[in-house]
Structures are given as structure tokens and as C-alpha cells.
Design a protein around this motif. Structure first.
Motif, PDB file in Angstrom:
ATOM      1  N   PHE A 549      58.498  68.856  43.326  1.00 51.28           N
ATOM      2  CA  PHE A 549      59.684  68.286  42.704  1.00 51.28           C
ATOM      3  C   PHE A 549      59.646  66.767  42.722  1.00 51.28           C
ATOM      4  O   PHE A 549      59.483  66.146  43.760  1.00 51.28           O
ATOM      5  CB  PHE A 549      60.930  68.792  43.429  1.00 51.28           C
ATOM      6  CG  PHE A 549      62.204  68.157  42.964  1.00 51.28           C
ATOM      7  CD1 PHE A 549      62.748  68.490  41.734  1.00 51.28           C
ATOM      8  CD2 PHE A 549      62.862  67.215  43.743  1.00 51.28           C
ATOM      9  CE1 PHE A 549      63.914  67.903  41.290  1.00 51.28           C
ATOM     10  CE2 PHE A 549      64.025  66.632  43.317  1.00 51.28           C
ATOM     11  CZ  PHE A 549      64.564  66.973  42.088  1.00 51.28           C
ATOM     12  N   TYR A 550      59.824  66.165  41.550  1.00 54.66           N
ATOM     13  CA  TYR A 550      60.040  64.741  41.323  1.00 54.66           C
ATOM     14  C   TYR A 550      58.819  63.864  41.566  1.00 54.66           C
ATOM     15  O   TYR A 550      58.843  62.684  41.257  1.00 54.66           O
ATOM     16  CB  TYR A 550      61.215  64.228  42.174  1.00 54.66           C
ATOM     17  CG  TYR A 550      61.854  62.986  41.603  1.00 54.66           C
ATOM     18  CD1 TYR A 550      62.610  63.065  40.439  1.00 54.66           C
ATOM     19  CD2 TYR A 550      61.694  61.745  42.198  1.00 54.66           C
ATOM     20  CE1 TYR A 550      63.181  61.936  39.884  1.00 54.66           C
ATOM     21  CE2 TYR A 550      62.270  60.609  41.661  1.00 54.66           C
ATOM     22  CZ  TYR A 550      63.014  60.703  40.500  1.00 54.66           C
ATOM     23  OH  TYR A 550      63.579  59.590  39.955  1.00 54.66           O
ATOM     24  N   ILE A 551      57.741  64.388  42.100  1.00 58.46           N
ATOM     25  CA  ILE A 551      56.609  63.513  42.437  1.00 58.46           C
ATOM     26  C   ILE A 551      55.311  63.980  41.777  1.00 58.46           C
ATOM     27  O   ILE A 551      54.226  63.681  42.263  1.00 58.46           O
ATOM     28  CB  ILE A 551      56.413  63.384  43.967  1.00 58.46           C
ATOM     29  CG1 ILE A 551      56.228  64.770  44.605  1.00 58.46           C
ATOM     30  CG2 ILE A 551      57.586  62.671  44.621  1.00 58.46           C
ATOM     31  CD1 ILE A 551      55.831  64.704  46.075  1.00 58.46           C
ATOM     32  N   GLU A 552      55.422  64.687  40.645  1.00 59.32           N
ATOM     33  CA  GLU A 552      54.209  65.210  40.016  1.00 59.32           C
ATOM     34  C   GLU A 552      53.840  64.510  38.723  1.00 59.32           C
ATOM     35  O   GLU A 552      52.756  64.726  38.203  1.00 59.32           O
ATOM     36  CB  GLU A 552      54.355  66.708  39.760  1.00 59.32           C
ATOM     37  CG  GLU A 552      55.454  67.083  38.791  1.00 59.32           C
ATOM     38  CD  GLU A 552      55.378  68.547  38.352  1.00 59.32           C
ATOM     39  OE1 GLU A 552      54.274  69.126  38.396  1.00 59.32           O
ATOM     40  OE2 GLU A 552      56.413  69.097  37.949  1.00 59.32           O
ATOM     41  N   SER A 553      54.706  63.677  38.170  1.00 60.75           N
ATOM     42  CA  SER A 553      54.399  63.027  36.893  1.00 60.75           C
ATOM     43  C   SER A 553      53.255  62.040  37.087  1.00 60.75           C
ATOM     44  O   SER A 553      53.009  61.557  38.203  1.00 60.75           O
ATOM     45  CB  SER A 553      55.625  62.292  36.364  1.00 60.75           C
ATOM     46  OG  SER A 553      55.908  61.150  37.169  1.00 60.75           O
ATOM     47  N   PRO A 554      52.519  61.712  36.012  1.00 63.49           N
ATOM     48  CA  PRO A 554      51.439  60.731  36.151  1.00 63.49           C
ATOM     49  C   PRO A 554      51.926  59.409  36.729  1.00 63.49           C
ATOM     50  O   PRO A 554      51.263  58.818  37.593  1.00 63.49           O
ATOM     51  CB  PRO A 554      50.943  60.574  34.711  1.00 63.49           C
ATOM     52  CG  PRO A 554      51.252  61.874  34.057  1.00 63.49           C
ATOM     53  CD  PRO A 554      52.561  62.310  34.660  1.00 63.49           C
ATOM     54  N   GLY A 555      53.081  58.943  36.253  1.00 65.52           N
ATOM     55  CA  GLY A 555      53.604  57.675  36.756  1.00 65.52           C
ATOM     56  C   GLY A 555      53.908  57.723  38.239  1.00 65.52           C
ATOM     57  O   GLY A 555      53.612  56.782  38.987  1.00 65.52           O
ATOM     58  N   MET A 556      54.522  58.819  38.698  1.00 61.90           N
ATOM     59  CA  MET A 556      54.856  58.939  40.116  1.00 61.90           C
ATOM     60  C   MET A 556      53.605  59.101  40.956  1.00 61.90           C
ATOM     61  O   MET A 556      53.502  58.524  42.052  1.00 61.90           O
ATOM     62  CB  MET A 556      55.800  60.133  40.316  1.00 61.90           C
ATOM     63  CG  MET A 556      56.408  60.202  41.712  1.00 61.90           C
ATOM     64  SD  MET A 556      57.437  58.754  42.039  1.00 61.90           S
ATOM     65  CE  MET A 556      58.242  59.240  43.569  1.00 61.90           C
ATOM     66  N   ARG A 557      52.620  59.847  40.472  1.00 63.02           N
ATOM     67  CA  ARG A 557      51.384  60.020  41.228  1.00 63.02           C
ATOM     68  C   ARG A 557      50.655  58.681  41.378  1.00 63.02           C
ATOM     69  O   ARG A 557      50.107  58.380  42.437  1.00 63.02           O
ATOM     70  CB  ARG A 557      50.482  61.051  40.548  1.00 63.02           C
ATOM     71  CG  ARG A 557      51.055  62.475  40.618  1.00 63.02           C
ATOM     72  CD  ARG A 557      50.220  63.492  39.853  1.00 63.02           C
ATOM     73  NE  ARG A 557      48.886  63.604  40.412  1.00 63.02           N
ATOM     74  CZ  ARG A 557      47.789  63.144  39.849  1.00 63.02           C
ATOM     75  NH1 ARG A 557      47.855  62.537  38.662  1.00 63.02           N
ATOM     76  NH2 ARG A 557      46.634  63.273  40.413  1.00 63.02           N
ATOM     77  N   GLN A 558      50.659  57.886  40.319  1.00 60.48           N
ATOM     78  CA  GLN A 558      50.055  56.554  40.417  1.00 60.48           C
ATOM     79  C   GLN A 558      50.815  55.683  41.410  1.00 60.48           C
ATOM     80  O   GLN A 558      50.212  54.968  42.217  1.00 60.48           O
ATOM     81  CB  GLN A 558      50.025  55.887  39.043  1.00 60.48           C
ATOM     82  CG  GLN A 558      49.009  56.448  38.085  1.00 60.48           C
ATOM     83  CD  GLN A 558      48.893  55.626  36.817  1.00 60.48           C
ATOM     84  OE1 GLN A 558      49.345  54.491  36.755  1.00 60.48           O
ATOM     85  NE2 GLN A 558      48.291  56.196  35.799  1.00 60.48           N
ATOM     86  N   LEU A 559      52.145  55.754  41.365  1.00 59.50           N
ATOM     87  CA  LEU A 559      52.957  54.937  42.276  1.00 59.50           C
ATOM     88  C   LEU A 559      52.685  55.311  43.734  1.00 59.50           C
ATOM     89  O   LEU A 559      52.560  54.432  44.594  1.00 59.50           O
ATOM     90  CB  LEU A 559      54.437  55.120  41.938  1.00 59.50           C
ATOM     91  CG  LEU A 559      55.437  54.381  42.842  1.00 59.50           C
ATOM     92  CD1 LEU A 559      55.174  52.877  42.807  1.00 59.50           C
ATOM     93  CD2 LEU A 559      56.863  54.702  42.432  1.00 59.50           C
ATOM     94  N   LEU A 560      52.593  56.598  44.015  1.00 59.58           N
ATOM     95  CA  LEU A 560      52.315  57.028  45.389  1.00 59.58           C
ATOM     96  C   LEU A 560      50.988  56.474  45.874  1.00 59.58           C
ATOM     97  O   LEU A 560      50.853  56.056  47.035  1.00 59.58           O
ATOM     98  CB  LEU A 560      52.297  58.561  45.468  1.00 59.58           C
ATOM     99  CG  LEU A 560      53.627  59.281  45.193  1.00 59.58           C
ATOM    100  CD1 LEU A 560      53.422  60.791  45.236  1.00 59.58           C
ATOM    101  CD2 LEU A 560      54.697  58.858  46.186  1.00 59.58           C
ATOM    102  N   GLN A 561      49.995  56.462  44.998  1.00 60.46           N
ATOM    103  CA  GLN A 561      48.690  55.924  45.387  1.00 60.46           C
ATOM    104  C   GLN A 561      48.745  54.409  45.558  1.00 60.46           C
ATOM    105  O   GLN A 561      48.142  53.859  46.486  1.00 60.46           O
ATOM    106  CB  GLN A 561      47.648  56.303  44.340  1.00 60.46           C
ATOM    107  CG  GLN A 561      47.371  57.802  44.274  1.00 60.46           C
ATOM    108  CD  GLN A 561      46.414  58.159  43.154  1.00 60.46           C
ATOM    109  OE1 GLN A 561      45.205  58.005  43.280  1.00 60.46           O
ATOM    110  NE2 GLN A 561      46.968  58.622  42.035  1.00 60.46           N
ATOM    111  N   LYS A 562      49.475  53.734  44.685  1.00 62.37           N
ATOM    112  CA  LYS A 562      49.571  52.279  44.787  1.00 62.37           C
ATOM    113  C   LYS A 562      50.295  51.851  46.065  1.00 62.37           C
ATOM    114  O   LYS A 562      49.987  50.805  46.643  1.00 62.37           O
ATOM    115  CB  LYS A 562      50.294  51.711  43.562  1.00 62.37           C
ATOM    116  CG  LYS A 562      49.481  51.804  42.283  1.00 62.37           C
ATOM    117  CD  LYS A 562      50.281  51.358  41.070  1.00 62.37           C
ATOM    118  CE  LYS A 562      49.460  51.505  39.786  1.00 62.37           C
ATOM    119  NZ  LYS A 562      50.234  51.106  38.580  1.00 62.37           N
ATOM    120  N   LEU A 563      51.251  52.662  46.516  1.00 59.24           N
ATOM    121  CA  LEU A 563      51.988  52.360  47.737  1.00 59.24           C
ATOM    122  C   LEU A 563      51.328  52.956  48.982  1.00 59.24           C
ATOM    123  O   LEU A 563      51.846  52.790  50.092  1.00 59.24           O
ATOM    124  CB  LEU A 563      53.428  52.893  47.629  1.00 59.24           C
ATOM    125  CG  LEU A 563      54.332  52.232  46.606  1.00 59.24           C
ATOM    126  CD1 LEU A 563      55.674  52.940  46.541  1.00 59.24           C
ATOM    127  CD2 LEU A 563      54.531  50.758  46.928  1.00 59.24           C
TER     128      LEU A 563
END
Length: 994
Positions: A549-563
Motif C-alpha cells: 500500500f502507497y509505496i509501490e509506484s515508480p515515483g515512490m520506489r525511487q524516493l525510497l531508494q533516494k532516501l
């Protein structure tokens, strides 16, 4: 004089906004106005408030119609009369029964005004009417009064107002027909009737003079009937309705006594405190503080009602998540309304509720989409259908749809309509229709088109709901109010949000699948353990979050990696800064940069460092806006919260917003800040506040994300099956089957003997559900499964044909998808056998055979089978192949780089082949279109691409499939992607290849 006025809430009829109507009435000196929308009272309380502001006496009512036939006007003499009108309308709208010729409403509460045709022979005569029943005479009907006794007290002036008057300086003979607002009315009516404007019938539209006539004009028209003028004023004078907007209209007690409510809430909160904290002085102190404010503001019942709903959900085994600003409350945490610990995150209770907050609080409770309706039905049953309604909302006309509707009623061909929609700034031909469509579409934007239902809001009122609104019965089957969120808030009728989301369905179903498949029971509320689990942390760090939930989109996955996210607090922050407006304003990039370089942060002021150090000087949460307004500028918490709401758009342009803006700068000046500093802080607040979450909301999302991550980490097969069965997520179903295969599961097609309607799992073997087979009838599948459960598995094709009534077409689908593979025969052989059986069956006489005949045996020729037959059948019937999709690529896969090669190729040009997962359109600062792409590489890993305008224009996407692309490898904060400069779609291998 004006007892029959409409706004645009007479859907596809009126052309006034509510405020415009009142201002137009004030402009001609009206002392009283009656709002009488067609079968609707949706904007009654807005109208009431605007009238009070203009010094006009508001009269509330309705114009009752059966289809296009005018029946009568109903005017409320008092609040009871308005409730009676709402009840009367509700009963007929819900049952769809026609309105009666003569309504039976009490004389002391309601005035009833019939049309002039009522006085015609064969209809009701003035002498037949009761005291509260009257006949309205339009200005155009004054000649019909000739020879009638108008002094008997039954005739009044009825000047219908449906649209704006023509310009005062237009004295032409056909000025009414030339009236632009009248033309807009005709267009609305044509849209409503779905007819060409040129084929409009007189009965479909209003008369051309249905606008405000001045009192002087009306006096002149009715000069020979002065008693009508006097009587009309008397009728308006007898209608005196008032409502105190400031009093709470929500159900006032849960137990029936405010004293008992206070005791019960305290008891339950302290019981929950011992469960949540055992013993902790600072937490207990906060519980006591919150209980005091809740009691002071009269919200004990509000908390208890929410607790009662949660208690019911728990008793039914329903999974839920409490989120939104309600998660700022430790009392809500103790009542198990939420699972977010406000002490852990230092959440402001004042964000949810404070003594100076003018807006009502609300709880957002998410349920599985499968359970939510039952919970809603419980609320109706527990608190009574007279007091409960779903919150309404309004679907409005927007540009593209409006142009299409106007184009249709004007008779434009579809290509011309498409051109108008696609190119709004393109020069138009010299065509009056096209120019008119552009003009009137602008006027119609945001006009209400029809009533709708809020996604999850429920109203529970102290008095019957009819006191405030009509209650309709939309297709969903639960009563819904005609008022929306803003009007409910205006009159202080608070909503409870019972929402649904498929992410909770994933979690609930996964827990059940794990119990069935592995015999393991999971405490999904043990979130503290999940937060500190090293395997879960590693999964977040890799952004291996598909289905979560809420953390599977490409944008969110990239953000998690960047952080480099692997902890709860960082995930909470990520859940807020991923919001669209944040990224567009540049605040997300700034946050990431500061995250990686904390020592280089230069705070605008030491006070801001103190307030925002946790978020590296960036206002990540709505609470940050409140903190800065309160502690930096000196606004009190109530003002700070109003400012936060205003910045989110609710009060923008409002005098109240401007006043608080001035207070912000006055407060900054009083604290000695330089003007440039104050202006920059304001700019940052304003640019961010409209797109941020409350911290509690983000924390609630993060809790659910952790629950999904835990299940995906330890039970990946069951988790992906649950995601597939809930048809929910960011991606299409094929992507989740891809993830499922990556867990090591053996994924098989549907099976007549072992499969289910939904996808099932046993051990590590997954059988695709019949519900994925396009064209296969649900009724047939359920019949087949019931027969199998009752009489055992099927032995062969003949057994299936004998036991289940199945058409040849449906049988072909089952065979082609592989559902009869238990026979051990190949598909083509089964198709021949089924064809023979159906032909034989057609020749048999009617009647039921006592004994089953032995199946016929015959020798078929050797039928060629090709390796890709199954894949192509699956693509046609499922929409994607269950087999390895890369076997279909008509190219040498060894020639291409993979995702794992990208770090070593930074800055270099590479060529890759990818299977398209999803695209996202965006616009550059110049307004040009660009795209982001996400693909699987040949190893099944994910790769992201960027397609700037020049590249996209030359090499556009052409639907799903394989793409070969060339571009430069770029990197941002450790995340690699490809800046594509060339791309082509790659074909598939044909079936003829052996």
C-alpha cells in the motif's frame, strides 16, 4: 414578489450560481427571495446565508415537478415546514413515485402554490383550495385573470426566475430571445434531453421571460389587480425561517445522557491507555488533557460513536485503519480507532481538535472494500435511518466533457468536436457554432451536473436529517443527503468517514491465505515488531515494495531508494513529500538534498531550525505549517489551523483568509523579523501547505505500508495472490503475476477440477482464478464449481458436458485456457472431442438418460503443437501470458544491457530491451509533453526511463509490449535510469516458429 427563484442546482436548467441569484435580487431591491429549485434543496443553507449578508429575508422551498411538468411550489413557513418539504421530496424521490396532484402538507408549516392552469375548467378551482393553498399568476398570464374574482385571496404573483435578465439597454423586440443566459438555459436543457438544439420542444424549456422583473415592472403589469401585489408580500412575510449555524447538529449523546457519555469515554480511554502504555505518566497526562478538551467542546458522543463503529468491525473480524488528523489524538489511539502512537511521533492533538478551531473534526476509517458496506449498514441500523445519511457531493461540468456535450446538441460532427477538445487554443474556423461552444463551455465550467455521493462520508444528526436536507436513494442503495461537505460543515453537521481501499483487502486476504496454506496465525497489529525487523528494513531499502500500500509506484520506489529508507520515521516523511504538488514545487528534491547533506543546511532563522530540524528545514507536514504560524509568527493555534486550511484551498480568496494572512505578517513584524524573511517563510508555507498530509495521516499510511511489507517479506506467495484477488494496486494484474512468479511459485492456468473463481494457492502451487478469463461467464463458473463440490471432480470432457449446461463457445474458452488439462489430452484434441460430443448431443432425443454411455473412441491425426500456442491463448484470454513473456520477444536478448549493468555504465550510452510496465505523462516548465517509463528488463528487474519532449515526439509509446531503447545512463541520489534518445517497439515471434 419573488417566490419562484432557481439556481444552477435546478440541474441543467438554472444558470445562476447561488450567490449570483441573491446579488441579482439585491440589485433590484428585493426585500425577500424564495429559493425553489426543482425537486432539490441542495444549496438552501448557502442561499440562506447569502440572503442574510445582503439584508434579504430568505424563504426556502422547492418547485415540484413530474419530469418536465410543473406541479406546484412549496414554501416553508418555518423550520418545521422546511423539514416537511424535505421529507415530502425524499419520499417520492426514493420510491420514484410520481408527485401527487395535491400534496397533503400541514397548513401551519407550508404554503402550496399551484400554477394558473389549476384554475382551468376540470382542475382545482380557487374555491376548492384550503387556506394554505394558492394560485400563482405569471406576468405573461395576467390576461387570464379577466373576469375572475381576484379579491378572494387565492391569487399571488409568480415571477419565475431561471436565468439572468437581458441587458437593460437592449430595447429590441426580441431582447428576451437574444438573452445570452436564456441561450445557455436552452443549451443545458438540450444536454438534459440529449437532443439537438434545433429539435427542442417548447415544453422542454422555460419561457423566455423567466428572469427578475423589477418591482416597478411587476406593479405595472398587475396594476388592475392590486390585491395580488399585497397578497404576494403577505405570503412572503408569513415565511419566517431561522437556523443557528453555530450549534452542533450532530447526534449529541451516545448513551442518551451527556454525563454518562463523559463517564463512558473516560472509562474506555483509561482501559485503552493500560493496553497501549501499561503505565506512563506523560501519556496519561496527555489523555487527561485531551479528555478535557473533548468534553469542553462537546465531542464525547462523536468519539464514542466512532469507537462503537470500530467495536462492531472488530466483532465481525473486519480489518481497518484509522487515519487522517484523528490519529493525532491519544484518546483515539487508546480507543483503538487508530494504530498510530501520537507520543512516538510528537503529534499535535491541536491539529485535530483545539478550543479555537472553528471547523469540525472528523475521523477517516478505512475498511476493506469487501467489508465497508456492512459497516455502513450497521450505522444506519444502530442510529436510525431518519438520522443517518451518506454525505452528498456534486458532479460538475468540466471543460472537455462540456465541449463534447455542447458539440453534440449543436450537431457538430465528431471530428470537429475532437478538434475542439484536443486543441483549445487552436484558431477556430469562422463558424458561429464552434465559437459559441467555446464561449458557453467556459460559462458552464463548475456548474453542478447531477448529485452524487461522497466516497465515504456519513452524517449522523441529532434531529431528523430532513430538518436540513432532502435525502435521496442513489444506486448504491443507502440514503444520501443532497448537501455536500462544505454545506454540512457550514451548519455544523459533522461527518464520519468510512472509506474503502483495496490495500486492506490485500492484508486481510493474505492473513487468511497464510492461515489456510501454512497454518500460521499473524498478529497484524504488532506493528512495533515490523518496524524493527531487519528483513523488512532491507526490503524497504531495496524498494522491493510491489503490491504494498502507497509505496509501490515508480515515483515512490525511487524516493525510497533516494532516501535510503529503512526506518519508520523516514517512511512517514516519504509518504508526505511524494504528494504531486510537493514534487512540482521543488520541495521534494530540496528535502532529498538536505537529507544527504544535513551539515550544509542554512536555516532562514534559528527559530525555524528549532521547529523544523527533524525535517531538515522543510515543511513536510501540515503540522509544520501550524507550528511555524504559531511559534514563529505568533498566531494562536485556532488561527494557525484556519491558515493551514486556507492554504489547502478551502478559504483561498476569502476575506477570512486575507485577514489571517495580515495577522501573520503583523505577528512577524511584532517579533522584529525583516520583511524579506517573513515573505520567504510565507512563500514556503503557501507553496507546500496545499499538497501536504497531516503527519498523522502519513504515519497511518506508513503503518499500513509496514503491515504489507511484513507480509510480502515472510509470506510473499500468499501476499501476491491476495493482491491479485483484490484487483487493486498501482499496476495492471499482469505485473502482480510477474511478481508472483518471482517468488518461486508455480503458476498454472485455471483448472476445472482444482481451480476456483479467484486465484488459489496450495503449497507453492498457484492456480489462476477463472475470474481472469475474458468472456467466461461468472454464472457458468459458479454452477461448475457447485456441481464439482456436490458430486465430485470431472473425469473427462463428456462428464463435464453431461453434468453442466455449458455452451460450445464457453467450452472452447475452458479448453483454450488449459482448464481441462487434467484429462492428459492436448488442446486441439480436446476441441475435436468437444465438437463431436455437441453434435452427437444435438441428434439425441429429448429426455434424461438412465445410464451414462461409454465415451466414443476414435483416432485423430497427429495435430501440430507449437511452443507459443499456450502463450498466445493466454494473451488473448487473460490479457497476458502466464508462461515466460520473454520467449515471445523476436530478438536476440543477449545483445542488450540489463538493469544491473547501469551503475558501471553511468554517463555512457546503452541499448536495452524492456517489457513495458507503465508510463506517466508530465509537462516541462514550457508546457511541453514528456514521459517517464517503467519496464522489466530481460532478467525481470525494473528499469526506469525518461523521455524528454524531442525524444518523445520522434519515438512515442505504442501500447504495451517490448521496446528496444537507447539512451544515456543518468543517476540521481543513487538511483539509476536511462535518458532515452531513440526507441522502437519490438515485434513478437509468430506461432509458426517451432
Amino acid at each position: 414578489m419573488y417566490l419562484n427563484c432557481k439556481t444552477y442546482f435546478s440541474y441543467r436548467y438554472g444558470t445562476f450560481t447561488t450567490e449570483e441569484l441573491v446579488k441579482a435580487g439585491a440589485a433590484i431591491g428585493a426585500e425577500a427571495l424564495a429559493l425553489t429549485n426543482i425537486n432539490c434543496t441542495a444549496d438552501a443553507w448557502d442561499f440562506y446565508e447569502f440572503c442574510i449578508q445582503q439584508g434579504i429575508r430568505p424563504v426556502l422551498g422547492a418547485e415540484v415537478r413530474n419530469e418536465d411538468t410543473f406541479c406546484y411550489l412549496l414554501l416553508a413557513k418555518n423550520l418545521d415546514g422546511f423539514a416537511a418539504i424535505n421529507r415530502f421530496l425524499s419520499e417520492h424521490l426514493q420510491t420514484k413515485a410520481p408527485f401527487p396532484q395535491r400534496p397533503r402538507l400541514k397548513a401551519e408549516h407550508v404554503r402550496i402554490i399551484y400554477g394558473m392552469e389549476t384554475a382551468a375548467p376540470g382542475a382545482l378551482r380557487p374555491g376548492d383550495l384550503d387556506e394554505h393553498e394558492l394560485i400563482g399568476v405569471r406576468p405573461s398570464e395576467v390576461n387570464k385573470l379577466y373576469g375572475k374574482n381576484t379579491t378572494g385571496g387565492k391569487f399571488v404573483i409568480r415571477n419565475p426566475v431561471s436565468f439572468q435578465a437581458p441587458p437593460a439597454d437592449d430595447n429590441s423586440r426580441d431582447r428576451n430571445q437574444k438573452n445570452e443566459s436564456y441561450r445557455l438555459h436552452r443549451l443545458l436543457r438540450a444536454i438534459d434531453k440529449n437532443t439537438l438544439l434545433t429539435r427542442q420542444q417548447p415544453e422542454d424549456i422555460a419561457a423566455a421571460d423567466e428572469f427578475f422583473h423589477t418591482q416597478e415592472q411587476l406593479t405595472a403589469v398587475f396594476a388592475h389587480h392590486p390585491t395580488l401585489i399585497t397578497r404576494t408580500k403577505e405570503v412572503m412575510d408569513t415565511c419566517d425561517l431561522s437556523l443557528d449555524f453555530s450549534t452542533d447538529k450532530t447526534l449529541q449523546t451516545y448513551t442518551g445522557s451527556k454525563k454518562e457519555d463523559r463517564k463512558l469515554l473516560r472509562q474506555k480511554a483509561l482501559e485503552g491507555f493500560r493496553y497501549r502504555y501499561e503505565a506512563r505518566a506523560d501519556a496519561l497526562e496527555r489523555v487527561e488533557k485531551e479528555l478535557g478538551i473533548i468534553d469542553q467542546m462537546g465531542f464525547n458522543a462523536f468519539f464514542l460513536i466512532t469507537w462503537d463503529v470500530i467495536r462492531y468491525a472488530q466483532s465481525r473480524g473486519f480489518y481497518y485503519v484509522g487515519r487522517g488528523s484523528g490519529a493525532n489524538s491519544i484518546v483515539a489511539y487508546c480507543l483503538q480507532i487508530t494504530d498510530v502512537d501520537p507520543m512516538e511521533l510528537n503529534l499535535y492533538f491541536e491539529r485535530f481538535l483545539n478550543p479555537k478551531r472553528s471547523s469540525p473534526p472528523d475521523f477517516d476509517i478505512d475498511f476493506s472494500w469487501k467489508d465497508r458496506d456492512e459497516v455502513m449498514q450497521y450505522v444506519f441500523t444502530k442510529y436510525g435511518s431518519e438520522r443517518v445519511a451518506l454525505l452528498g457531493m456534486f458532479s460538475t461540468f468540466q471543460r472537455n466533457a462540456t465541449i463534447r456535450e455542447l458539440g453534440k446538441v449543436c450537431g457538430l460532427p465528431k471530428p470537429e468536436i475532437d478538434a475542439l477538445v484536443d486543441s483549445p487554443k487552436a484558431p477556430l474556423k469562422e463558424d458561429r457554432y464552434q465559437r459559441g461552444i467555446q464561449h458557453y463551455s467556459e460559462r458552464m465550467i463548475n456548474f453542478p451536473n447531477h448529485g452524487s455521493v461522497h466516497p465515504g462520508g456519513m452524517l449522523i444528526s441529532e434531529k431528523p436529517m430532513y430538518t436540513y436536507t432532502v435525502v435521496e436513494l442513489p444506486p448504491k442503495g443507502l440514503p444520501a443527503a443532497q448537501i455536500d461537505l462544505f454545506l454540512a460543515e457550514k451548519i455544523n453537521l459533522f461527518k464520519l468517514d468510512l472509506l474503502s481501499q483495496r490495500g486492506l483487502g490485500h492484508i486481510k486476504d493474505c492473513i487468511e491465505l497464510v492461515r489456510q496454506n501454512k497454518g500460521v496465525s499473524i498478529d497484524i497489529h504488532d506493528v512495533e515488531t515490523f518496524k524493527h525487523d531487519p528483513l523488512v528494513a532491507a526490503r524497504i531499502r531495496k524498494a522491493d515494495s510491489i503490491g504494498c500500500f502507497y509505496i509501490e509506484s515508480p515515483g515512490m520506489r525511487q524516493l525510497l531508494q533516494k532516501l535510503r529508507c529503512d526506518d519508520y520515521l523516514t517512511l512517514v516523511a516519504a509518504s508526505s513529500i511524494i504528494r504531486p504538488g510537493v514534487a512540482q514545487s521543488g520541495m521534494m528534491r530540496q528535502y532529498i538534498h538536505r537529507f544527504h547533506h544535513p551539515a550544509a543546511i542554512e536555516y532562514l532563522h534559528p527559530k525555524l531550525e528549532e521547529l523544523l530540524k527533524e525535517t531538515f528545514g522543510v515543511m513536510v507536514y501540515q503540522e509544520d505549517v501550524i507550528k511555524v504560524a504559531h511559534y514563529f509568527a505568533g498566531l494562536d493555534l485556532g488561527e494557525a489551523d484556519v491558515l493551514r486550511r486556507a492554504m489547502s484551498g478551502k478559504y483561498r480568496g476569502n476575506d477570512r483568509f486575507r485577514a489571517i494572512r495580515d495577522r501573520f505578517f503583523e505577528g512577524c513584524k511584532a517579533k522584529g523579523y525583516e520583511e524579506a524573511l517573513s515573505a520567504e517563510v510565507w512563500r514556503q508555507m503557501e507553496s507546500f501547505a496545499g499538497f501536504s498530509f497531516s503527519k498523522a495521516h502519513s504515519a497511518s499510511f506508513a503503518v499500513e505500508s509496514y503491515q504489507s511489507l511484513y507480509l510480502k517479506t515472510y509470506y510473499p506467495m500468499e501476499f501476491m495472490v491476495a493482491v491479485i484477488n483484490n484487483f487493486g494496486g498501482f499496476y495492471r494484474t499482469e505485473v502482480y503475476f510477474h511478481e508472483l512468479k518471482g517468488t518461486g511459485a508455480t503458476v498454472l492456468p485455471p483448472c476445472v477440477n482444482e481451480g476456483s473463481y479467484e486465484t488459489s494457492i496450495k503449497g507453492s502451487t498457484v492456480i489462476t482464478g477463472f475470474n481472469h478469463v475474458q468472456g467466461l461467464e461468472e454464472k457458468l463458473v459458479k454452477t461448475l464449481l457447485a456441481e464439482r463440490a456436490h458430486n465430485g471432480i470431472f473425469t473427462d470432457v463428456g462428464d463435464l458436458v453431461d453434468r453442466v449446461a455449458i455452451t460450445p463457445e464457453q467450452m472452447n474458452l475452458l479448453i483454450r485456457i488449459g482448464a481441462l488439462r487434467f484429462t492428459g489430452k492436448r488442446k486441439k484434441e480436446l476441441l475435436w472431442e468437444a465438437t463431436f460430443l455437441y453434435k452427437k448431443k444435438q441428434r439425441q432425443p429429448a429426455g434424461v438418460a438412465l445410464f451414462r454411455e461409454q465415451p466414443a473412441r476414435w483416432q485423430l491425426p497427429d495435430l501440430a503443437e507449437h511452443p507459443l500456442d499456450d502463450a498466445y491463448d493466454e494473451m488473448e484470454l487473460l490479457g497476458f501470458p502466464l508462461t515466460n513473456v520473454w520467449a515471445l520477444a523476436d530478438v536476440d536478448l543477449e545483445a542488450f544491457k540489463t538493469t544491473s549493468d547501469l551503475p558501471a555504465c553511468l554517463g555512457q550510452t546503452v541499448t536495452m530491451i524492456g517489457y513495458l510496465v507503465i508510463t506517466k505523462q508530465a509537462r516541462t516548465q514550457k508546457g511541453e509533453s514528456m514521459m517517464f517509463g517503467t519496464f522489466f528488463d530481460k532478467r525481470g528487474d525494473w528499469v526506469d526511463t525518461v523521455h524528454f519532449p524531442a525524444s518523445l515526439a520522434r519515438f512515442p509509446f505504442q501500447g504495451n509490449g517490448f521496446y528496444v531503447f537507447t539512451g544515456k545512463v543518468i543517476e540521481e541520489f543513487g538511483v539509476y535510469s536511462v535518458d532515452v534518445n531513440a526507441m522502437r517497439k519490438q515485434g513478437l515471434k509468430g506461432r509458426s516458429i517451432l
